[in-house]
Design a protein around this motif. Structure first.
Motif, PDB file in Angstrom:
ATOM      1  N   SER A 151       0.806  -1.227   0.000  1.00  0.00           N
ATOM      2  CA  SER A 151       0.000   0.000   0.000  1.00  0.00           C
ATOM      3  C   SER A 151       0.837   1.274   0.000  1.00  0.00           C
ATOM      4  O   SER A 151       0.410   2.300   0.520  1.00  0.00           O
ATOM      5  CB  SER A 151      -0.975   0.013   1.194  1.00  0.00           C
ATOM      6  N   ASP A 152       2.037   1.223  -0.607  1.00  0.00           N
ATOM      7  CA  ASP A 152       2.870   2.422  -0.730  1.00  0.00           C
ATOM      8  C   ASP A 152       2.702   2.983  -2.144  1.00  0.00           C
ATOM      9  O   ASP A 152       3.356   2.556  -3.092  1.00  0.00           O
ATOM     10  CB  ASP A 152       4.340   2.087  -0.466  1.00  0.00           C
ATOM     11  N   THR A 153       1.810   3.947  -2.276  1.00  0.00           N
ATOM     12  CA  THR A 153       1.456   4.491  -3.590  1.00  0.00           C
ATOM     13  C   THR A 153       2.650   5.129  -4.287  1.00  0.00           C
ATOM     14  O   THR A 153       2.871   4.905  -5.486  1.00  0.00           O
ATOM     15  CB  THR A 153       0.332   5.531  -3.431  1.00  0.00           C
ATOM     16  N   ASP A 154       3.416   5.919  -3.576  1.00  0.00           N
ATOM     17  CA  ASP A 154       4.531   6.631  -4.203  1.00  0.00           C
ATOM     18  C   ASP A 154       5.609   5.671  -4.689  1.00  0.00           C
ATOM     19  O   ASP A 154       6.167   5.848  -5.774  1.00  0.00           O
ATOM     20  CB  ASP A 154       5.122   7.646  -3.218  1.00  0.00           C
ATOM     21  N   ALA A 155       5.908   4.644  -3.899  1.00  0.00           N
ATOM     22  CA  ALA A 155       6.908   3.656  -4.330  1.00  0.00           C
ATOM     23  C   ALA A 155       6.416   2.905  -5.552  1.00  0.00           C
ATOM     24  O   ALA A 155       7.176   2.674  -6.506  1.00  0.00           O
ATOM     25  CB  ALA A 155       7.208   2.681  -3.194  1.00  0.00           C
ATOM     26  N   ASN A 165      -3.965   5.411 -12.782  1.00  0.00           N
ATOM     27  CA  ASN A 165      -5.247   5.305 -12.071  1.00  0.00           C
ATOM     28  C   ASN A 165      -5.363   3.960 -11.371  1.00  0.00           C
ATOM     29  O   ASN A 165      -5.753   3.871 -10.201  1.00  0.00           O
ATOM     30  CB  ASN A 165      -6.407   5.469 -13.055  1.00  0.00           C
ATOM     31  N   ALA A 166      -5.017   2.889 -12.101  1.00  0.00           N
ATOM     32  CA  ALA A 166      -5.133   1.542 -11.536  1.00  0.00           C
ATOM     33  C   ALA A 166      -4.176   1.351 -10.365  1.00  0.00           C
ATOM     34  O   ALA A 166      -4.554   0.804  -9.319  1.00  0.00           O
ATOM     35  CB  ALA A 166      -4.863   0.503 -12.623  1.00  0.00           C
ATOM     36  N   VAL A 167      -2.925   1.807 -10.526  1.00  0.00           N
ATOM     37  CA  VAL A 167      -1.923   1.620  -9.470  1.00  0.00           C
ATOM     38  C   VAL A 167      -2.344   2.332  -8.191  1.00  0.00           C
ATOM     39  O   VAL A 167      -2.271   1.770  -7.091  1.00  0.00           O
ATOM     40  CB  VAL A 167      -0.543   2.121  -9.945  1.00  0.00           C
ATOM     41  N   ILE A 168      -2.798   3.571  -8.310  1.00  0.00           N
ATOM     42  CA  ILE A 168      -3.184   4.335  -7.117  1.00  0.00           C
ATOM     43  C   ILE A 168      -4.350   3.657  -6.404  1.00  0.00           C
ATOM     44  O   ILE A 168      -4.348   3.498  -5.178  1.00  0.00           O
ATOM     45  CB  ILE A 168      -3.532   5.784  -7.511  1.00  0.00           C
ATOM     46  N   GLU A 169      -5.348   3.221  -7.179  1.00  0.00           N
ATOM     47  CA  GLU A 169      -6.514   2.594  -6.554  1.00  0.00           C
ATOM     48  C   GLU A 169      -6.148   1.250  -5.916  1.00  0.00           C
ATOM     49  O   GLU A 169      -6.638   0.909  -4.829  1.00  0.00           O
ATOM     50  CB  GLU A 169      -7.637   2.405  -7.576  1.00  0.00           C
ATOM     51  N   LEU A 170      -5.273   0.484  -6.569  1.00  0.00           N
ATOM     52  CA  LEU A 170      -4.836  -0.788  -5.992  1.00  0.00           C
ATOM     53  C   LEU A 170      -4.070  -0.563  -4.685  1.00  0.00           C
ATOM     54  O   LEU A 170      -4.205  -1.322  -3.728  1.00  0.00           O
ATOM     55  CB  LEU A 170      -3.959  -1.550  -6.988  1.00  0.00           C
ATOM     56  N   CYS A 171      -3.250   0.474  -4.660  1.00  0.00           N
ATOM     57  CA  CYS A 171      -2.469   0.763  -3.461  1.00  0.00           C
ATOM     58  C   CYS A 171      -3.350   1.104  -2.261  1.00  0.00           C
ATOM     59  O   CYS A 171      -3.108   0.617  -1.146  1.00  0.00           O
ATOM     60  CB  CYS A 171      -1.500   1.907  -3.726  1.00  0.00           C
ATOM     61  N   VAL A 172      -4.334   1.946  -2.461  1.00  0.00           N
ATOM     62  CA  VAL A 172      -5.146   2.401  -1.323  1.00  0.00           C
ATOM     63  C   VAL A 172      -6.274   1.434  -0.990  1.00  0.00           C
ATOM     64  O   VAL A 172      -6.963   1.608   0.020  1.00  0.00           O
ATOM     65  CB  VAL A 172      -5.725   3.812  -1.590  1.00  0.00           C
ATOM     66  N   SER A 173      -6.465   0.402  -1.799  1.00  0.00           N
ATOM     67  CA  SER A 173      -7.542  -0.553  -1.573  1.00  0.00           C
ATOM     68  C   SER A 173      -7.212  -1.492  -0.420  1.00  0.00           C
ATOM     69  O   SER A 173      -6.045  -1.798  -0.162  1.00  0.00           O
ATOM     70  CB  SER A 173      -7.761  -1.379  -2.839  1.00  0.00           C
ATOM     71  N   PRO A 174      -8.225  -1.990   0.294  1.00  0.00           N
ATOM     72  CA  PRO A 174      -7.975  -3.090   1.245  1.00  0.00           C
ATOM     73  C   PRO A 174      -7.445  -4.304   0.486  1.00  0.00           C
ATOM     74  O   PRO A 174      -7.701  -4.461  -0.713  1.00  0.00           O
ATOM     75  CB  PRO A 174      -9.357  -3.358   1.857  1.00  0.00           C
TER      76      PRO A 174
END
Length: 425
Positions: A253-257, A318-327
């Motif tokens: 869940s590290d969006t920036d990385a 878009n996909a990466v950010i949503e996957l990162c913040v998702s449970p």
């Protein structure tokens, strides 16, 4: 002056690089050639994956005349010339590039010649033929998908071209570093034409060193490909390290990385690795915790494939950010792996008699299907009965984690059904 990729086109199907699901021993196109029972076909897939090569190899293997036309730029008169040749000399294999752009006038002229077998049409397209090709053509052809070549296939093709003294670069004293070879094989995304063109440019534009050797380094290959080896290291393992870090960053869940590692992959031109990895991540690491994001990832990947780089970065981000913040939850993957462990360990058992196929004469005498309870005949369309083999009737593979409201509902429903099932026997 013909390009290396043109000179190295396979002369028979045995020389085709990759696409073994079509041309390998016992596969459909191999069988057609062996039996000399060719039918018209459409080959669709990304550029540089061997559509023209397959067509020319089929012609070389069968000794039929081979002609190439473009559906967008060549005229009906050009088709007429091919048809006349077929009448005079026998069957002609016609590779029709960009077949999705074939207009009705050319199509109507071509159809009778396909039906009488004078012309064996091999249509080539990067577009989905089920959407973009007229049904009249589709109904008279078999449709085969060609896929991007694996890095190993490209690597072998490059080495073959470097050694070939007749058609390749074998007359030149070339030495290519392993890291450079790995880079050009991996960063061209399955496009053999691009890889061979880059190697030829590198070889012919590099001066021999003091020992008379044309030494192709990573830096030279980078320049000729106009791609930087951001994901490579001296041992060639850095590419896979970045892909691994990409998935682990999303899982953690590290969006920036995750955006950082995806940017490195995209900057090196490796769109396909990003696409494949995102699809895996969506279902392995998010899964039942958030099924809608899995569906949206598929949509983002589809959009990225359609538009290509550089625009592909937008839906992918878009996909990466949503996957990162998702449970997150890997419960579905663990469940199927638990089931596979039983199968691989020999814990299989017989299908219960009441579940066996009863749609044949004699099934009743064997006791098959007799005591099966049809769930739709019962309240709530459910009735307890045994489904697993006797050997495994107590098995439980699924253990939902409940990391989201959706997965909590799945877990609760699973436990309710399991309890009712067990109490019903």
């Amino acid at each position: 002056m013909q390009p290396l990729a043109y000179r190295m086109r396979p002369r028979t199907i045995n020389e085709i690089v990759g696409q073994q699901h079509l041309v390998g021993p016992g596969k459909i196109i191999n069988r057609m050639v062996k039996a000399k029972l060719l039918s018209s076909m459409i080959l669709y897939g990304p550029p540089g994956t061997g559509k023209t090569s397959i067509a020319s190899a089929i012609a070389g293997s069968t000794k039929y005349a081979f002609r190439i036309l473009n559906a967008a730029t060549d005229s009906k008169k050009d088709l007429q010339i091919v048809a006349e040749e077929a009448k005079l000399s026998g069957t002609v294999i016609l590779l029709l590039d960009e077949i999705h752009r074939l207009d009705k006038t050319k199509q109507d002229f071509l159809l009778p010649h396909l039906e009488n077998g004078n012309i064996i049409l091999i249509g080539a397209t990067t577009e989905n033929p089920y959407i973009n090709i007229n049904p009249a053509i589709r109904s008279r052809t078999q449709i085969f998908e060609v896929t991007p070549l694996a890095p190993g296939d490209i690597k072998q093709a490059i080495l073959t071209a470097i050694d070939d003294k007749q058609r390749g670069l074998g007359e030149l004293p070339i030495k290519i570093d392993e890291v450079a070879l790995n880079f050009v094989s991996e960063s061209t995304n399955g496009d053999l034409r691009s890889a061979l063109n880059a190697v030829e440019l590198a070889a012919k534009s590099t001066s021999p060193d003091s020992e008379g050797t044309i030494h192709l380094t990573l830096e030279i290959i980078e320049e000729c490909l106009q791609k930087r080896a951001l994901t490579q290291d001296k041992d060639g393992d850095g590419h896979y390290d970045v892909i691994s870090a990409f998935q682990k960053s999303i899982r953690g869940s590290d969006t920036d990385a995750a955006l950082h590692y995806m940017a490195r992959l995209l900057e090196s031109g490796d769109l396909q690795s990003v696409i494949r990895r995102l699809l895996i991540i969506a279902y392995e690491d998010v899964g039942l915790a958030n099924p809608p994001v899995c569906q949206r990832t598929v949509s983002a990947v589809t959009a990225a494939e359609h538009v290509g780089l550089p625009e592909a970065r937008i839906p992918l981000a878009n996909a990466v950010i949503e996957l990162c913040v998702s449970p997150k939850s890997n419960s579905a993957m663990v469940a199927i792996d638990n089931a596979l462990t039983d199968i691989q360990s020999g814990h299989i058992g017989e299908v219960p008699d009441h579940l066996r196929d009863a749609h044949y004469k004699g099934a009743k005498a064997l006791g098959h299907g007799i005591d099966y309870k049809y769930p739709h005949d019962y309240d709530n369309d459910w009735v307890p009965q045994q489904y697993l083999p006797d050997l495994l009737k107590k098995a439980q593979y699924f253990d939902a984690k409940g990391n989201s409201n959706f997965e909590q509902k799945i877990r609760d429903q699973y436990k309710t059904l399991k309890k009712a099932q067990n109490s019903g026997h």
